[in-house]
Scaffold this active site. Structure first.
Site, PDB file in Angstrom:
ATOM      1  N   SER A 258       0.818  -1.210   0.000  1.00 40.58           N
ATOM      2  CA  SER A 258       0.000   0.000   0.000  1.00 40.58           C
ATOM      3  C   SER A 258       0.846   1.251   0.000  1.00 40.58           C
ATOM      4  O   SER A 258       1.993   1.248   0.425  1.00 40.58           O
ATOM      5  CB  SER A 258      -0.888   0.005   1.238  1.00 40.58           C
ATOM      6  OG  SER A 258      -0.052   0.141   2.375  1.00 40.58           O
ATOM      7  N   LYS A 259       0.224   2.305  -0.494  1.00 39.18           N
ATOM      8  CA  LYS A 259       0.860   3.618  -0.557  1.00 39.18           C
ATOM      9  C   LYS A 259       1.296   4.076   0.826  1.00 39.18           C
ATOM     10  O   LYS A 259       2.278   4.783   0.951  1.00 39.18           O
ATOM     11  CB  LYS A 259      -0.179   4.621  -1.071  1.00 39.18           C
ATOM     12  CG  LYS A 259       0.143   5.160  -2.449  1.00 39.18           C
ATOM     13  CD  LYS A 259      -0.778   6.312  -2.743  1.00 39.18           C
ATOM     14  CE  LYS A 259      -1.371   6.138  -4.128  1.00 39.18           C
ATOM     15  NZ  LYS A 259      -2.378   7.066  -4.495  1.00 39.18           N
ATOM     16  N   ARG A 260       0.523   3.695   1.820  1.00 38.41           N
ATOM     17  CA  ARG A 260       0.802   4.194   3.155  1.00 38.41           C
ATOM     18  C   ARG A 260       2.176   3.750   3.669  1.00 38.41           C
ATOM     19  O   ARG A 260       2.799   4.428   4.458  1.00 38.41           O
ATOM     20  CB  ARG A 260      -0.298   3.746   4.133  1.00 38.41           C
ATOM     21  CG  ARG A 260      -0.885   4.931   4.879  1.00 38.41           C
ATOM     22  CD  ARG A 260      -2.076   4.524   5.712  1.00 38.41           C
ATOM     23  NE  ARG A 260      -3.145   3.965   4.882  1.00 38.41           N
ATOM     24  CZ  ARG A 260      -3.911   2.954   5.249  1.00 38.41           C
ATOM     25  NH1 ARG A 260      -3.735   2.377   6.410  1.00 38.41           N
ATOM     26  NH2 ARG A 260      -4.865   2.522   4.457  1.00 38.41           N
ATOM     27  N   GLY A 262       4.888   3.083   1.736  1.00 34.52           N
ATOM     28  CA  GLY A 262       6.003   3.359   0.818  1.00 34.52           C
ATOM     29  C   GLY A 262       5.471   3.682  -0.560  1.00 34.52           C
ATOM     30  O   GLY A 262       4.266   3.708  -0.771  1.00 34.52           O
TER      31      GLY A 262
END
Ligand code: GLU
Length: 485
Positions: A258-260, A262
């Protein structure tokens, strides 16, 4: 069989690293079997439409050198198409989907649904409250032919839904094996939306058939859609393609990438200074181990060893440190010239071409990320900052360090400028000086190197002298003598 694979992203504005892996695997597979590979843009979700996303996606594929035989390409700033099975952008194919949806209504496999959003929301909430699977309740299936006609004529908003038959649906996945699902678990999927756009399910089945796709290789998150697709294939009388659903890519804590936690966009990795080749190598190894004896593979090798049977079932962790290491390996293999041209876009300040070339030559093996270059160049252009204790070699003391620096300062001032154009000549001169004066290498070279670099680890003093040249080197050694006094 003439193999044909496809990569059908939705234009979200960036290319997810998981999608990059999907694109590569489809590309490898097509190349391995001398097949064709196509790009299709799945832009039927108008709410998620992002301006310029298609151009950016095509640009990223181009940078990654993933070329395709059919699909949209950008020429002179305009999107044009290549291939005979277009259009390859779904929003330009609405009439086609409508025709197929109507065909299913006519044959009794699909039906009009006029239920309002409010009714559907309420229905879902009620089902959730009693812990039932949320499914459409087929309310509109009760309508008579006349009622449907009247509603259609009065222009009432409607969708077309699949009438999922009773029974079971089976399919084979090259990675997951045989899958059987009870049709009771399948909702009467909407095929055509009120805005005239198809849903993913209708569009993907129709397009894969019309475009001649033989193998569907994609992320595991799509496997739950396959039963619906198989039912559609059967209704339409289309041959069922070969499916291969790839394992998830995970964060280090084993949750879905997930974006959260990295970066997930290929563009962000490239902007950070990862090489296209390294990213390709790294991403390809997420879920597939070509020969199990090493980590570095060229594209040709990846194609040669690519095999759906070798793909793992379990998720693969995206380990950024491994990517960084791999990037360093790829950087080391670049020619000096190639390295210079690749770091140029990452430079922040000004630097003379000749100096940059020298810096690159001696620092290439120490850099893991192209963007590191700006700090490295900076370290040659601004005065080094360090603790004076660092000047003292472990087998010596500060008094000796000062003495050695004073003497070498004198010696270096006496060397002809021309010697500074060749690190080997510099090395020869200094080695002779050490030998002639019966000195220890460490006593001289350690303080000299630290005075020039200000760092515990750096290229050799000869290389540093070569980059810094005579005047700047003398200035740095003088400064070191001063701080030791
Ligand atoms: N448009 C889907 C995506 O965004 C494609 C899924 C598929 O490969 O069928 O990934």
């Amino acid at each position: 069989m003439n193999v044909k694979t496809r990569f059908p992203p939705s234009p979200t504005g960036y290319l997810h690293v998981g999608s990059l892996r999907t694109a590569l695997y489809n590309y490898f597979f097509a190349k391995k079997y001398n097949g064709k590979f196509l790009l299709r843009i799945e832009d039927t979700d108008r709410e998620r439409y992002v301006e310029g996303a298609v151009e950016s996606l095509i640009g990223t594929l181009e940078r990654m050198k993933i070329d395709y035989d059919e699909g949209p390409v950008v020429r002179n700033g305009k999107i044009v198409e290549k291939g005979n099975n277009g259009p390859y952008v779904q929003s330009a194919r609405l009439e086609i989907y409508k025709k197929y949806a109507n065909q299913l209504v006519d044959s009794g496999h699909a039906y009009y649904c006029f239920c309002s959003k409010e009714r559907l929301t309420k229905l879902r909430e009620q089902q959730q409250a009693i812990k039932q699977t949320t499914k459409y309740d087929r309310n509109c299936l009760k309508l008579s032919a006349e009622e449907i006609q009247t509603k259609l004529q009065s222009g009432e908003s409607n969708v077309i839904r699949m009438k999922i038959p009773d029974g079971k649906t089976m399919f084979h996945d090259e990675i997951r094996g045989d899958v059987t699902i009870d049709n009771q678990e399948i909702d009467d999927q909407v095929l055509l939306k009120a805005d005239g756009f198809p849903t993913y399910h209708l569009a993907v089945v129709v397009d894969d058939y019309l475009m001649g796709v033989t193998h569907i290789i994609r992320g595991e998150e799509w496997i739950s859609s396959v039963p619906k697709h198989v039912i559609l294939y059967n209704w339409f009388g289309f041959p069922i393609p070969i499916f291969a659903h790839l394992p998830l890519i995970l964060n280090p804590d084993k949750t879905k990438l997930s974006k959260r936690q990295g970066d997930v966009a290929v563009e962000d990795y490239l902007a950070k200074g990862f090489l296209e080749e390294a990213l390709e190598n790294f991403v390809s190894l997420l879920g597939f181990n070509p020969t199990a004896d090493r980590e570095i593979y060229t594209r040709e090798e990846l194609i040669e060893h690519f095999d759906l049977k070798k793909i793992n079932k379990s998720g693969a962790v995206f380990d950024v440190n491994k990517l960084l290491w791999m990037n360093g390996q790829y950087i080391k293999k670049l020619s000096d010239e190639d390295f210079v041209s690749r770091v140029k876009p990452f430079l922040k300040g000004k630097v003379e071409d000749d100096i940059l070339r020298r810096i690159c030559k001696i620092e290439k093996s120490r850099i893991n990320l192209l963007s590191d270059i700006s700090a490295v160049v900076d370290s040659y252009q601004s005065n080094p900052v360090y603790e004076k204790e660092l000047l003292v070699w472990k087998k010596s003391d500060s008094k000796d360090a000062k003495l050695q620096l004073k003497n070498i300062l004198e010696f270096i001032s006496s060397i002809d400028e021309i010697v500074f154009n060749d690190p080997q000549l510099i090395e020869q001169a200094i080695s002779r000086y050490i030998k002639d004066n019966d000195l220890e290498n460490g006593n001289v070279l350690w303080p000299l190197r630290v005075s020039l670099s200000g760092a515990e680890r750096s290229p050799s003093p000869f290389e540093l002298l070569w980059v810094l040249q005579k005047q700047e080197s003398l200035k740095r050694i003088e400064h070191a003598v001063k701080i030791l006094s």
